[in-house]
Design a protein around this motif. Sequence first.
Motif: not given
Lengths: 260, 234
Positions: B150-151, B153-154, B157, B159, B175
Amino acid sequence: MMLDKLQLLGQKTLDIFARTGRGGAFLLHILYVLPATILRPALVIRQLYYVGVQTLVIIVVAGLFVGMVMALQSYIVLVDFGAEESISLMVALSIMRELGPVFTGLLFAGRAGSALTAEIGLMKSTEQLSGMEMMAVDPMKYVIAPRFLAGVISVPLLTAIFMAVAILGGYFVAVELLQLYDGFFWSQLQNKVDFYEDLLNGMIKSVVFGFVIVWIAVFEGHDCLPTSEGLGQATTRTVVHGSLAVLGLDFILTAIMFGV
Amino acid sequence: MGPSGTGKTTLLKLIGGQLKPDAGIIRVDGQDVHRLGHNELYEFRQRMMGMLFQSGALLTDLNVYDNVAFPLREHTRLTESVIRHLVLLKLQAVGLRGARNLMPAELSGGMARRVALARAIALDPEMILYDEPFTGQDPISMGVLVKLIHDMNHALGLTSVVVSHDVRETASISDYVYVISAGKVVEHGSPKDLYHSDSEWVKQFMDGLPDGPVPFHYPCADLLDDLMQTEQAK
């Protein structure tokens, strides 16, 4: 019932052709990426150690005993004809023409060939090869070709070492144990052993054996089912097919080289 | 998401270009993956994709540090000191900087996947494919992996395409979810939508019910008939 057996036979034949085709395509792929591998000698040198150096002990020990046994057997036959001074010739010719390349090939298939298959098969079953592909590293260049090249280089070198040690083993039995004059031993070798006919032909055999054994070993590893059973079967196939290929090719090469 | 044997890993391998589809087109970043030649595909993977395998797929003859450094050494001309900085930063991100000298055989399953994750992000790809990242993990390792995926990915940036049958963990960081069965998409939507799906099949899967459209019993003859046949055979 008869039709089932016929169908099974047909299926087996098709499988053999399919495997042979895959093996051929695999070899072409190796040869295609080989230039890129040659440009990375560190990869090949590392494999030379695993494939070649680690097979050295078994080759030296086997060579020593084969040479000693050949000398003893030769003495038993030749002494009846008063020709025991030809022991060295008999040992050298049989070792250089036949036993050196064949023994080294068989031992290499059993030790290094099976290890190559197991290693590559395990890398496949643990997804290391797929992982490399997804890291954009071609496993053919990084894993297969260096092992192939190292094997092809190793077998002739190991054969040369086998021959030298076997002759030394023969010398030990003939001169040290049977008390033959060592001048006879070396002079017979010097006078009668032909570089092209005997030594070079033996080395050519070893190059061919090495090429075929390593091809079988890396192909079996790469083509195996990624299960413990599949890996075991592939390793067995490497030893069996590699050994039979050595023996069959030895007959063909001997017939060609010595023009029988 | 989908049950075991339904084609999830096959789908990932199709996206990554490791398998060729019998029909149809797979586009990644607008590029038809299967129309690329061998060298183009490798270049595309190097630029675009990282993949985390179920087993970690670490190279067993290299230690943790060298595993993470491997793609950097293969694909860049960076000096060893720069590579060292990058590797230590990637390992720091997954919490395993202190384990850099360990061999893969000395790692737990969860640690191996974290090292594989550090390796997957070594070349800063635009997309990461995760193959069953949570399978067989203890609750702590699973929590760590969920947080890392999760971290990262954010933070980066990325996919992320996660293939999994661990419903709760996957739903918590996704998502959008596609549920597949027998090679077909049976439902898709946000995790919330799927929990409220009308489909009996999706309900059974999301709630982990032992019986339903996917029966508890493997298809077979009636038990009484089977028993009687055995008696008659005797």
